[in-house]
Design a protein around this motif. Structure first.
Motif, mmCIF file in Angstrom:
data_model
loop_
_atom_site.group_PDB
_atom_site.id
_atom_site.type_symbol
_atom_site.label_atom_id
_atom_site.label_comp_id
_atom_site.label_asym_id
_atom_site.label_seq_id
_atom_site.Cartn_x
_atom_site.Cartn_y
_atom_site.Cartn_z
ATOM 1 N N ASP A 199 1.050 -1.174 0.029
ATOM 2 C CA ASP A 199 -0.139 0.143 0.092
ATOM 3 C C ASP A 199 1.062 1.218 -0.112
ATOM 4 O O ASP A 199 2.088 1.089 0.075
ATOM 5 N N GLN A 200 0.192 2.404 -0.071
ATOM 6 C CA GLN A 200 0.780 3.746 0.071
ATOM 7 C C GLN A 200 1.914 3.815 1.087
ATOM 8 O O GLN A 200 2.989 4.778 1.288
ATOM 9 N N TYR A 201 1.734 2.850 2.176
ATOM 10 C CA TYR A 201 2.725 3.283 3.644
ATOM 11 C C TYR A 201 3.831 2.237 3.519
ATOM 12 O O TYR A 201 4.484 1.992 4.418
ATOM 13 N N GLY A 202 3.924 1.262 2.339
ATOM 14 C CA GLY A 202 4.717 0.355 2.305
ATOM 15 C C GLY A 202 4.502 -1.024 2.834
ATOM 16 O O GLY A 202 5.210 -1.886 3.121
ATOM 17 N N ARG A 203 3.060 -1.130 3.448
ATOM 18 C CA ARG A 203 2.828 -2.383 4.152
ATOM 19 C C ARG A 203 2.226 -3.523 3.191
ATOM 20 O O ARG A 203 1.654 -3.014 2.186
ATOM 21 N N PRO A 204 2.489 -4.515 3.216
ATOM 22 C CA PRO A 204 1.905 -5.649 2.311
ATOM 23 C C PRO A 204 0.654 -5.508 2.425
ATOM 24 O O PRO A 204 -0.270 -5.252 3.239
ATOM 25 N N GLN A 205 0.159 -5.802 0.923
ATOM 26 C CA GLN A 205 -1.452 -5.968 0.699
ATOM 27 C C GLN A 205 -1.640 -6.939 -0.148
ATOM 28 O O GLN A 205 -1.062 -7.212 -1.259
ATOM 29 N N SER A 206 -2.849 -7.641 -0.109
ATOM 30 C CA SER A 206 -3.335 -8.595 -1.218
ATOM 31 C C SER A 206 -4.664 -8.008 -1.296
ATOM 32 O O SER A 206 -5.339 -7.766 -0.594
ATOM 33 N N LEU A 207 -5.001 -8.335 -2.764
ATOM 34 C CA LEU A 207 -6.263 -7.923 -3.238
ATOM 35 C C LEU A 207 -6.846 -9.236 -4.104
ATOM 36 O O LEU A 207 -6.111 -10.013 -4.726
ATOM 37 N N SER A 208 -8.130 -9.477 -4.033
ATOM 38 C CA SER A 208 -8.697 -10.192 -4.956
ATOM 39 C C SER A 208 -8.888 -9.729 -6.231
ATOM 40 O O SER A 208 -8.673 -8.448 -6.487
ATOM 41 N N ARG A 209 -9.325 -10.507 -7.090
ATOM 42 C CA ARG A 209 -9.290 -10.067 -8.630
ATOM 43 C C ARG A 209 -10.324 -9.129 -8.718
ATOM 44 O O ARG A 209 -9.954 -7.958 -9.413
ATOM 45 N N SER A 210 -11.539 -9.313 -8.133
ATOM 46 C CA SER A 210 -12.510 -8.129 -7.969
ATOM 47 C C SER A 210 -12.093 -6.900 -7.449
ATOM 48 O O SER A 210 -12.448 -5.954 -8.140
ATOM 49 N N ALA A 211 -11.493 -6.819 -6.380
ATOM 50 C CA ALA A 211 -10.912 -5.663 -5.834
ATOM 51 C C ALA A 211 -9.974 -5.064 -6.737
ATOM 52 O O ALA A 211 -10.178 -3.680 -7.006
ATOM 53 N N LEU A 212 -9.189 -5.687 -7.332
ATOM 54 C CA LEU A 212 -8.270 -4.976 -8.076
ATOM 55 C C LEU A 212 -8.880 -4.341 -9.503
ATOM 56 O O LEU A 212 -8.587 -3.483 -9.895
ATOM 57 N N GLU A 213 -9.809 -5.277 -10.118
ATOM 58 C CA GLU A 213 -10.636 -4.542 -11.039
ATOM 59 C C GLU A 213 -11.313 -3.388 -10.796
ATOM 60 O O GLU A 213 -11.455 -2.631 -11.580
#
Length: 85
Positions: free
Chosen positions: A57-71
């Motif tokens: 994310d914008q603060y350098g923390r790991p982030q995981s997104l689903s396909r629908s969230a990324l779309e």
């Protein structure tokens, strides 16, 4: 000069470029594929049969997104070029 040239209208049967439908791009499905969203890279990782897009994310923390969230947040296959002044 014809009336079409003066009025600026297009000939009959011609479609304006905006009316031409574009095929929506689909997210890659191969593991380790990379896409860009909001200026950050996301890599597709598969774990136990589930696929997640992993990045920071914008603060350098790991982030995981689903396909629908990324779309929903928008993505591109290429990194955006920085404009230099």
């Amino acid at each position: 000069m014809s009336d079409d040239a003066i009025s600026g209208s297009e000939p009959e049967g011609a479609q304006p470029a905006a009316a031409t439908p574009l095929r929506p791009r689909r997210l890659p499905t191969l593991p380790c594929s990379v896409v860009w969203s909001r200026g950050r890279a996301y890599v597709l990782e598969a774990v136990d049969g589930y696929a997640f897009w992993v990045g920071f994310d914008q603060y350098g923390r790991p982030q995981s997104l689903s396909r629908s969230a990324l779309e929903r947040q928008g993505w591109t296959p290429h990194r955006a070029e920085r404009k230099t002044a």
